[in-house]
Design a protein around this motif. Sequence first.
Motif, short mmCIF file in Angstrom:
data_model
loop_
_atom_site.label_atom_id
_atom_site.label_comp_id
_atom_site.label_asym_id
_atom_site.label_seq_id
_atom_site.Cartn_x
_atom_site.Cartn_y
_atom_site.Cartn_z
N VAL A 58 0.86 -1.18 0.00
CA VAL A 58 0.00 0.00 0.00
C VAL A 58 0.90 1.23 0.00
CG1 VAL A 58 -1.85 1.23 1.18
CG2 VAL A 58 -1.72 -1.28 1.32
N PHE A 59 0.76 2.08 -1.01
CA PHE A 59 1.65 3.22 -1.18
C PHE A 59 0.97 4.55 -0.91
CE2 PHE A 59 4.13 0.18 -3.56
CZ PHE A 59 5.45 0.61 -3.41
N ASP A 60 1.60 5.35 -0.05
CA ASP A 60 1.30 6.76 -0.06
C ASP A 60 1.78 7.31 -1.40
OD1 ASP A 60 0.82 9.50 1.01
OD2 ASP A 60 3.01 9.60 0.85
N ILE A 61 1.18 8.39 -1.86
CA ILE A 61 1.53 8.93 -3.18
C ILE A 61 2.20 10.29 -3.07
CG2 ILE A 61 0.61 9.67 -5.41
CD1 ILE A 61 -1.60 7.54 -5.03
N LEU A 62 1.54 11.24 -2.40
CA LEU A 62 2.05 12.62 -2.36
C LEU A 62 3.32 12.69 -1.51
CD1 LEU A 62 -1.35 14.48 -1.85
CD2 LEU A 62 -0.11 14.07 -3.99
N GLY A 63 4.42 13.01 -2.14
CA GLY A 63 5.71 13.07 -1.46
C GLY A 63 6.47 11.77 -1.53
N ALA A 101 6.99 7.97 2.73
CA ALA A 101 8.14 8.80 3.09
C ALA A 101 7.84 9.65 4.31
CB ALA A 101 8.52 9.70 1.91
N HIS A 102 6.65 9.48 4.87
CA HIS A 102 6.21 10.30 6.00
C HIS A 102 6.02 9.39 7.22
CE1 HIS A 102 5.40 13.08 2.75
NE2 HIS A 102 4.55 12.21 2.23
N TRP A 157 4.71 10.11 10.04
CA TRP A 157 3.37 10.26 10.63
C TRP A 157 2.36 9.35 9.93
CZ3 TRP A 157 -0.47 11.59 7.35
CH2 TRP A 157 -0.14 12.30 6.17
N ASP A 158 2.54 9.16 8.62
CA ASP A 158 1.65 8.30 7.85
C ASP A 158 1.85 6.84 8.27
OD1 ASP A 158 -0.12 7.42 5.91
OD2 ASP A 158 1.02 8.20 4.21
N LEU A 159 3.09 6.45 8.42
CA LEU A 159 3.38 5.08 8.82
C LEU A 159 2.89 4.80 10.24
CD1 LEU A 159 6.96 4.69 7.32
CD2 LEU A 159 4.79 3.87 6.38
N ARG A 160 2.98 5.78 11.12
CA ARG A 160 2.46 5.58 12.48
C ARG A 160 0.95 5.34 12.44
NH1 ARG A 160 5.27 10.76 13.61
NH2 ARG A 160 7.49 10.19 13.72
N GLY A 161 0.26 6.09 11.57
CA GLY A 161 -1.18 5.89 11.44
C GLY A 161 -1.52 4.50 10.95
N ALA A 162 -0.75 4.00 9.97
CA ALA A 162 -0.98 2.65 9.47
C ALA A 162 -0.65 1.61 10.53
CB ALA A 162 -0.14 2.43 8.21
N GLN A 163 0.42 1.85 11.25
CA GLN A 163 0.86 0.94 12.31
C GLN A 163 -0.23 0.78 13.37
OE1 GLN A 163 4.54 2.40 14.05
NE2 GLN A 163 5.66 0.62 13.28
N ALA A 164 -0.90 1.88 13.68
CA ALA A 164 -1.93 1.85 14.72
C ALA A 164 -3.08 0.92 14.36
CB ALA A 164 -2.46 3.26 14.97
N LEU A 165 -3.29 0.70 13.05
CA LEU A 165 -4.35 -0.20 12.61
C LEU A 165 -3.82 -1.62 12.38
CD1 LEU A 165 -7.41 0.16 12.01
CD2 LEU A 165 -6.80 0.23 9.59
N GLY A 166 -2.53 -1.82 12.57
CA GLY A 166 -1.97 -3.16 12.47
C GLY A 166 -1.24 -3.46 11.18
N ARG A 173 12.76 10.28 1.16
CA ARG A 173 12.59 11.25 0.08
C ARG A 173 13.00 12.63 0.60
NH1 ARG A 173 12.49 8.02 -4.23
NH2 ARG A 173 10.47 7.01 -4.64
N PRO A 174 13.41 13.53 -0.30
CA PRO A 174 13.84 14.87 0.14
C PRO A 174 12.75 15.66 0.84
CG PRO A 174 14.59 14.43 -2.10
CD PRO A 174 13.66 13.31 -1.74
N VAL A 175 11.48 15.37 0.55
CA VAL A 175 10.38 16.15 1.13
C VAL A 175 9.61 15.34 2.16
CG1 VAL A 175 10.16 17.52 -0.97
CG2 VAL A 175 8.74 15.48 -0.69
N GLY A 176 10.17 14.25 2.64
CA GLY A 176 9.44 13.40 3.57
C GLY A 176 9.55 13.85 5.01
N ASP A 177 9.05 13.00 5.89
CA ASP A 177 9.06 13.21 7.33
C ASP A 177 9.90 12.09 7.93
OD1 ASP A 177 8.40 13.75 10.01
OD2 ASP A 177 6.60 12.50 9.88
N PRO A 178 11.17 12.33 8.21
CA PRO A 178 12.07 11.26 8.66
C PRO A 178 11.63 10.64 9.98
CG PRO A 178 13.32 13.20 7.97
CD PRO A 178 11.87 13.62 8.06
N PRO A 179 12.00 9.39 10.20
CA PRO A 179 11.63 8.71 11.44
C PRO A 179 12.26 9.37 12.67
CG PRO A 179 12.38 7.14 9.78
CD PRO A 179 12.71 8.50 9.26
#
Length: 229
Positions: free
Chosen positions: A10-15, A180-181, A183-192, A200-206
């Motif tokens: 499952v891919f995020d797209i923007l960024g 690359a974000h 915060w996005d991965l944390r949201g997915a993680q919360a659902l399992g 990515r240059p414009v991402g949100d690093p861990p």
Amino acid sequence: MAELDIDVLVFDILGTLVDEPAGIRAGIRALDPSLDDAGTERLLLLWQRHIEDEQRRILDGDRPYAPSDVLDREAAGLVAETAGVDDPAAVAALALSARQLPPWPDTVAGLARLAGRFPLVGLSNASRTALLGIDAHAGLRWHQALSAEDARAYKPDPEVYRLAVTVSGLPPERLLMVAAHSWDLRGAQALGLRTAYVARPVGDPPATSDKFDVYADGLAGLADRLGAP
């Protein structure tokens, strides 16, 4: 990596797959070619802050849901007003720049390689209409593209990630969310869902506290880690 037993990506797209700031930056320059780099960046930041603030208001229940098209038009109007441009056609063209986003250099080939092994699902905060334009402009390959509009929410609301789980017909842990974000991965993680961070240059690093399943410096590296041909 055999220890990561997954069936769907499952891919995020923007960024993550497209350079969103570059597309909007180009739209701002077309709106006012006299702008220098600093002026362009100030207006880009104004756009980004508006989108972020309004999505947050929607998530917090302070504003009824509005799709990304509406927020883009608002941001375009705000940027144009600040730039002193009042031509409706120019404002409309600027709003559409949010769909004319260049892919990162490794995106198209990386998706093609990963699609040889896994079903690919795009999961974006972009509206259904915007997502169609973004995918077509960037040449993105999907087996399924899902818009947060169908959940009437924005990531990281769990209902957005649930769209991918529902479509797959699989338990969440069989899906790998790629973004690359953090915060996005944390949201997915919360659902399992399992998680893969792609730099990515414009991402949100861990953060140091983040524990994702995969870390990669691009889609080629991700494909290598997942054993894609």
